[in-house]
Enzyme design. Structure first.
Site, PDB file in Angstrom:
ATOM      1  N   CYS A  22      13.707  11.715   6.011  1.00 11.95           N
ATOM      2  CA  CYS A  22      13.703  11.388   7.437  1.00 11.95           C
ATOM      3  C   CYS A  22      15.110  11.570   8.009  1.00 11.95           C
ATOM      4  O   CYS A  22      15.273  11.760   9.204  1.00 11.95           O
ATOM      5  CB  CYS A  22      13.216   9.974   7.641  1.00 11.95           C
ATOM      6  SG  CYS A  22      14.044   8.813   6.554  1.00 11.95           S
TER       7      CYS A  22
ATOM      8  N   GLU B 124       9.693   2.401  10.662  1.00 17.50           N
ATOM      9  CA  GLU B 124      10.691   3.460  10.473  1.00 17.50           C
ATOM     10  C   GLU B 124       9.937   4.770  10.474  1.00 17.50           C
ATOM     11  O   GLU B 124       9.039   4.969   9.648  1.00 17.50           O
ATOM     12  CB  GLU B 124      11.443   3.276   9.142  1.00 17.50           C
ATOM     13  CG  GLU B 124      12.413   2.123   9.144  1.00 17.50           C
ATOM     14  CD  GLU B 124      13.537   2.252  10.153  1.00 17.50           C
ATOM     15  OE1 GLU B 124      13.781   3.373  10.648  1.00 17.50           O
ATOM     16  OE2 GLU B 124      14.155   1.236  10.480  1.00 17.50           O
TER      17      GLU B 124
ATOM     18  N   GLU C  56       9.523  17.308  14.610  1.00 26.22           N
ATOM     19  CA  GLU C  56       9.890  17.098  13.206  1.00 26.22           C
ATOM     20  C   GLU C  56       9.041  18.021  12.332  1.00 26.22           C
ATOM     21  O   GLU C  56       7.815  18.007  12.412  1.00 26.22           O
ATOM     22  CB  GLU C  56       9.647  15.637  12.792  1.00 26.22           C
ATOM     23  CG  GLU C  56      10.104  15.378  11.371  1.00 26.22           C
ATOM     24  CD  GLU C  56       9.832  13.959  10.891  1.00 26.22           C
ATOM     25  OE1 GLU C  56       8.701  13.476  11.066  1.00 26.22           O
ATOM     26  OE2 GLU C  56      10.759  13.347  10.320  1.00 26.22           O
TER      27      GLU C  56
ATOM     28  N   LYS D  69       0.856  -1.195   0.000  1.00 20.37           N
ATOM     29  CA  LYS D  69       0.000   0.000   0.000  1.00 20.37           C
ATOM     30  C   LYS D  69       0.895   1.250   0.000  1.00 20.37           C
ATOM     31  O   LYS D  69       1.500   1.611   1.013  1.00 20.37           O
ATOM     32  CB  LYS D  69      -0.919  -0.002   1.224  1.00 20.37           C
ATOM     33  CG  LYS D  69      -1.856   1.197   1.263  1.00 20.37           C
ATOM     34  CD  LYS D  69      -1.566   1.989   2.504  1.00 20.37           C
ATOM     35  CE  LYS D  69      -2.041   3.391   2.562  1.00 20.37           C
ATOM     36  NZ  LYS D  69      -1.840   4.278   1.466  1.00 20.37           N
TER      37      LYS D  69
END
Ligand code: NAD
Length: 478
Positions: free
Chosen positions: A281, A247, A380, A172
């Site tokens: 990331c 992750e 973040e 997906k």
């Protein structure tokens, strides 16, 4: 306009609805209409994968290896076209897109070899006359859920090991960037892999992702994405006894010491903070600089940033493309306002840009005089926004670098072997870079973080077998 369907049991299946895939560099450019699947399509994909599993998991590893090699070769042969597609749908520059497509190809080719090298152990028993074999077997049917920022490399680094070690897949992709995943699925569908071994179901996370995570026929979930979604998936997987690998986010530090090569430190900071529009990331968003070099570093960063060209991802000469979506752009600009409100100095950029084409453009933002406790240094942002934190010495730099809930990548710019060695040992990150940007890693070695950035076994390289296989210990009386 072309409709792009889901791949289930080797067939392209229409969905009840479709959504447009829009170019963030030019909102008038629509790449196509992509399927928005539903829970029934997830059921069908899991049923197909379950039916395909016995033959695929016990079939020859030569066939697996050849299929993965073929997929890698085709991606490599079409890297220009796929890189251009990636740039058009995600907003990375064309050069970055081609680089990512190349990496996806290398990953498939690496795992074409890895599936031939899966080894076990033979040990003597503590009981005389008994032998012990420790072997690895496929997990079963795995659900792969990927984010929008690496639309071909992240699907590749989950799909390739999953297939190499004999698992069947329901993939997906992120709903913002289904184009690269669809192109990859199309290549896989012609690789000789039997129907049902690999399935693609596009659609919303709350629908397709949730259905996969809670499906009794799925044995493991490999997820890359945000912390909030990842944490929920971990809880659901624990409840449903599924293996899980996450992750997630980062707030990566780049330390610059007084003894650093200034030009090198500036170049690697600009690279890792702003290239790929800061949407990695592993991007460094906290530049932690010792006070002796701090004034020179700020001036040199401003001068270097003035030369960065923000533009259409497909245009020649563009260094940094647009932000990928409207909501991400709004978030980035909101954090620029938050930083100003917290008392940091906006030293460069941070503005919405109007260019020739209507896209989500902003100039990379650099804050100076920021404090480690500010939200811009804690949360973040996931955009081209970085802040500089002034520290007294190496010890304070290391403590500040580690003062975060995340732990993905960390870098240090220094000419001191002593400090570089100490930083490698004491950084609380999964990946450490010395005189290199925090972003930019090899495909044949483990990738992943610590603390809030990752959960479960590492991805990539030889270590990928940890998640995509299960261990069996067999005892035989001789
Ligand atoms: P996201 O969490 O919004 O989405 C990731 C994927 O999860 C998408 O496919 C999404 O559709 C799906 N999803 C959403 N809700 C779901 C649900 N309820 N159940 C199951 N699946 C669901 O993340 P994003 O915005 O696509 O990506 C950005 C994030 O990804 C950032 O936090 C970034 O740091 C992280 N990221 C981490 C790594 C890494 O390796 N550590 C790599 C790339 C990106």
């Amino acid at each position: 306009m072309q409709n792009f369907d889901n791949l289930i049991n080797g067939e392209w299946r229409a969905a009840a609805s479709y959504s447009p895939n829009v170019n963030p560099s030019n909102l008038g450019d629509v790449l196509g209409q992509y399927a928005q699947g539903d829970a029934a399509q997830v059921d069908a994909a899991v049923a197909a994968a379950t039916a395909a599993f016995p033959a695929w998991s016990t079939g020859g590893i030569q066939a697996r290896s050849e299929a993965l090699e073929k997929i890698g070769n085709e991606i490599l042969a079409r890297k220009e076209e796929l890189g251009t597609l990636l740039a058009r749908e995600e907003g990375k520059t064309k050069a970055e897109g081609i680089g990512e497509a190349t990496r996806a190809a290398q990953i498939f080719k690496f795992f074409a070899g890895e599936c031939l090298r899966l080894s076990g152990e033979v040990l003597p028993s503590v009981r005389p006359g008994i032998g012990i074999e420790i072997t690895r077997e496929p997990v079963g049917v795995v659900g792969l859920i990927t984010p929008w920022n690496f639309p071909i490399a992240i699907p590749a680094w989950k799909i390739a090991p999953a297939l190499a070690f004999g698992n069947c897949v329901v993939m997906k992709p992120a709903d913002l960037v289904p184009g690269c995943a669809w192109a990859l699925a199309e290549i896989i569908s012609r690789s000789g892999i039997p129907a049902g071994v690999f399935n693609l179901v596009m659609g919303r996370g709350s629908v397709i992702g949730d259905a996969l995570v809670n499906h009794p026929g799925i044995h493991a979930i490999s997820f890359t994405g945000s912390v909030g979604v990842g944490r929920n998936i971990a809880v659901q997987c624990a409840t449903n006894h599924k293996k899980v690998q996450l992750e997630m986010g980062g707030k990566n530090p780049q330390v610059v010491l007084d003894d650093a090569d200034l030009n090198q430190a500036v170049e690697l900071s600009v690279q890792s903070a702003f290239y790929s529009t800061g949407q990695r990331c592993t991007a460094s968003s906290r530049l932690i600089v010792t006070e002796g070099i701090y004034p020179k570093f700020i001036e040199a960063m401003k001068a270097r940033m003035a030369k960065i060209k923000v533009g259409d991802a497909l245009a020649q000469g563009t260094d940094i493309g647009p932000v990928s979506s409207k909501s991400q752009l709004e978030q980035d600009l909101e954090y620029v306002a938050i930083g100003k409100g917290e008392g940091a100095t906006l030293a460069a950029g941070g503005e919405r840009l109007k260019l020739e084409t209507d896209g989500y453009y902003m100039s990379p933002a650099l804050f100076s005089e920021s404090a480690a406790s500010m939200r811009i240094n804690k949360e973040e942002i996931f955009g081209p926004v970085a802040s500089v934190i002034r520290v007294k010495n190496y010890e304070e730099a290391l403590a500040t670098a580690n003062d975060t809930e995340f732990g993905l990548s960390a870098g240090i710019a220094t000419t001191s072997l002593k400090h570089a060695t100490h930083f490698k040992r004491h950084s609380q990150a999964g990946m450490v870079m010395v005189n290199l940007p925090t972003a930019g890693v090899d495909y044949h070695v483990p990738f992943g973080g610590r603390k809030g950035s990752s959960y479960g076994p590492r991805e990539q390289g030889r270590y990928a077998q940890e998640f995509f296989t299960v261990v069996k210990t067999a005892y035989t009386l001789a």
